[in-house]
Design an enzyme around this catalytic site. Sequence first.
Site, mmCIF file in Angstrom:
data_model
loop_
_atom_site.group_PDB
_atom_site.id
_atom_site.type_symbol
_atom_site.label_atom_id
_atom_site.label_comp_id
_atom_site.label_asym_id
_atom_site.label_seq_id
_atom_site.Cartn_x
_atom_site.Cartn_y
_atom_site.Cartn_z
ATOM 1 N N ARG A 198 -1.864 18.375 -4.101
ATOM 2 C CA ARG A 198 -0.853 17.314 -4.110
ATOM 3 C C ARG A 198 -1.362 15.970 -3.595
ATOM 4 O O ARG A 198 -0.637 14.988 -3.673
ATOM 5 C CB ARG A 198 0.383 17.787 -3.342
ATOM 6 C CG ARG A 198 1.020 18.984 -4.040
ATOM 7 C CD ARG A 198 2.346 19.406 -3.464
ATOM 8 N NE ARG A 198 2.883 20.490 -4.281
ATOM 9 C CZ ARG A 198 2.773 21.792 -3.995
ATOM 10 N NH1 ARG A 198 2.152 22.175 -2.891
ATOM 11 N NH2 ARG A 198 3.281 22.705 -4.795
ATOM 12 N N GLU A 213 0.182 17.864 -9.720
ATOM 13 C CA GLU A 213 1.260 17.522 -8.795
ATOM 14 C C GLU A 213 0.859 16.435 -7.801
ATOM 15 O O GLU A 213 1.505 16.232 -6.781
ATOM 16 C CB GLU A 213 1.716 18.781 -8.049
ATOM 17 C CG GLU A 213 2.276 19.834 -9.002
ATOM 18 C CD GLU A 213 2.599 21.162 -8.333
ATOM 19 O OE1 GLU A 213 2.418 21.265 -7.100
ATOM 20 O OE2 GLU A 213 3.044 22.092 -9.038
ATOM 21 N N GLU A 257 2.664 34.845 -0.306
ATOM 22 C CA GLU A 257 2.881 35.869 -1.331
ATOM 23 C C GLU A 257 1.813 36.954 -1.301
ATOM 24 O O GLU A 257 1.839 37.886 -2.111
ATOM 25 C CB GLU A 257 2.894 35.222 -2.731
ATOM 26 C CG GLU A 257 4.057 34.279 -2.957
ATOM 27 C CD GLU A 257 3.949 32.988 -2.178
ATOM 28 O OE1 GLU A 257 4.997 32.413 -1.855
ATOM 29 O OE2 GLU A 257 2.805 32.561 -1.894
ATOM 30 N N ASP A 266 0.832 -1.199 0.000
ATOM 31 C CA ASP A 266 0.000 0.000 0.000
ATOM 32 C C ASP A 266 0.871 1.255 0.000
ATOM 33 O O ASP A 266 2.042 1.217 0.376
ATOM 34 C CB ASP A 266 -0.914 0.022 1.231
ATOM 35 C CG ASP A 266 -2.045 -0.988 1.141
ATOM 36 O OD1 ASP A 266 -2.366 -1.422 0.020
ATOM 37 O OD2 ASP A 266 -2.603 -1.346 2.202
ATOM 38 N N THR A 289 -2.814 23.784 -0.588
ATOM 39 C CA THR A 289 -2.407 23.004 -1.753
ATOM 40 C C THR A 289 -1.729 21.691 -1.380
ATOM 41 O O THR A 289 -1.509 20.842 -2.234
ATOM 42 C CB THR A 289 -1.444 23.826 -2.632
ATOM 43 O OG1 THR A 289 -0.325 24.244 -1.851
ATOM 44 C CG2 THR A 289 -2.144 25.054 -3.198
ATOM 45 N N ASN A 334 8.554 31.371 2.929
ATOM 46 C CA ASN A 334 9.058 32.739 2.864
ATOM 47 C C ASN A 334 8.264 33.742 3.691
ATOM 48 O O ASN A 334 7.078 33.568 3.935
ATOM 49 C CB ASN A 334 9.065 33.207 1.406
ATOM 50 C CG ASN A 334 7.682 33.148 0.772
ATOM 51 O OD1 ASN A 334 7.259 32.100 0.294
ATOM 52 N ND2 ASN A 334 6.963 34.259 0.762
ATOM 53 N N ASP A 359 13.542 34.960 -1.685
ATOM 54 C CA ASP A 359 12.500 33.952 -1.903
ATOM 55 C C ASP A 359 13.077 32.536 -1.926
ATOM 56 O O ASP A 359 12.609 31.667 -2.668
ATOM 57 C CB ASP A 359 11.746 34.232 -3.206
ATOM 58 C CG ASP A 359 10.414 33.474 -3.268
ATOM 59 O OD1 ASP A 359 9.845 33.195 -2.199
ATOM 60 O OD2 ASP A 359 9.955 33.153 -4.380
ATOM 61 N N GLY A 419 -1.460 22.871 6.592
ATOM 62 C CA GLY A 419 -0.775 24.153 6.720
ATOM 63 C C GLY A 419 -1.113 25.023 5.533
ATOM 64 O O GLY A 419 -1.271 24.545 4.408
#
Length: 564
Positions: free
Chosen positions: A141, A92, A203, A48, A185, A293, A336, A198
Amino acid sequence: MKALGRWCSITALMVALPSLAIAQTNGGERVPNVMVTPEMLQNPAPGDWLMYGGNYANQRYSTLNQISSQNVARLVPRMVIQTNIERLGSFENTPIVADGMMYITTPYNVVFAYDLRKGKEVWRYEHKLGTTIFCCGPNNRGVAIGHGMVYMATLDARVVALDAKTGEVKWEVEDNDPAGGYSLTLAPLLAEDKVIVGTSGAEYGIRGNVTAYDARTGQRAWRWHTIPSPAEGGWWGKWATTDATGRSLNRNIAKEKADSARHADAWQRGGGSMWMTPAYDPDTKTLYMGIGNPSPDLDGTIRPGDNLWTESIVAIDAANGRMKWGLQYLPHDVWDLDAASPPIIARDGNRKVVVHAGKTGWVYVIDAETGRLIRHSEAFVPQENMYAQPTPEGTRMLPGANGGAEWSPIAYSPQTDNVYVLGLHQPMHYKTHYAPWEKGRLWLGSAFVAIPGEEQWGTFTAINIRTGKITWQAKTEQPMMGGALATAGGLVFTGEGNGLFKAYDARTGRVLWQFQCGAGANAAPMSFSLDGEQMIAIAAGGNFQLNYPLGSTVFVFGLPKSGM
């Protein structure tokens, strides 16, 4: 391989699969077991792939060895899963597989559940997105799975729990205000009875946070702010003049201190995304996470101080959200070079360590108990004019703003003691200008621009975590972004923006196999077994940020059946 329709590609390739052993049955057909328990997550079955990083240590290492350096050249596509989504973005996703059921997410938060044995979509959930403000292209993701549910974080800053069998929504919560630039994301992490997420959005002048939700009810258990308030000790730090490796940051500390009273409230918009899924140590109940950042990214004049805990690896108590330690390896970042790639847990002799690949171009090895930096690696990308301050006319510095290592997860092989790191070489000029903050508006504060005529390329590097030395390195024609997979078969897999998906010899770096996916192979691959056969899977759908060809296909590779 040309897709002939929604399922006919799958059907054509499914005939290569073995005859099915009947276990749980429903009218003679096997029913996958999707009731994943905390015990299964802590001790996953080799066949798995139950979480984004493969295991709680985030190592992206599969103990399966049926596919090896001796036979990988025979690898063929065994399934081609067409999601056929209309809204493309950065694909992704790393699929999750539990007993032959695969869960896939798309850039705009559609979840698919596929029965791999039947080659059939069981259910899909299409999240109705509200306000979305996000950086660097739409993406998601992956999911977490457990307690009979599948958990997804969304572009409009929500967390959704779905019934693993049916896709029915069990609970849904808003994590933060999406109109303020907050988004999610990452793939959530399920740590026993808590779902950990999180925020992205540094930005846009947000104040980042990491939050735990009760896995069964969605009730918030705790929240840790990545940017400490004055009451929590503040984000000024020690006014460091060097990074964690001892290199000068070229800061004007006297001016920063003189300006600090004028910008005393800068922490309220201080940034600090947690871009990627943390690692987790069940023995100590500790989360290890990378914090990205500060805001604004490139203008340090209006955020004096070290800007804690941006550009840091931090350890958090998973039970209550309290911070155990933090290592800020790049104070007061104005380039960055954020901590984007997810940390992993490994061993350096008898010592447990946290390993992280930075945009700075170094791999950091950190004592997991104390947070002390043990060593940093040789540079895996060119470095030039490091930490030179941006100027109005533009300052050249390498690596550029994408790294180093971007968000791409590294893989670790205990067979070789190597981590395998994707790198980018993108020469850039850093230019200063002033930009005021506006809610929900991109807020970089300055600019970074590619240098015309300069070549850009990538690296794929094996680095020994015990020495920090480079074992081998391969150069690629394009900057690398996506992720790696190591296996007990002595292999490491990764993809490229030109569509090539490759298998390397984990010890030597020799390319042993490759396949053209037809769109950028810019996701982190994974491995699972289906009725005794090892498979390798990757989402091939490109990358918006680097303008690699987009698509919506998941390829599953395996060894051919005898006679094929």
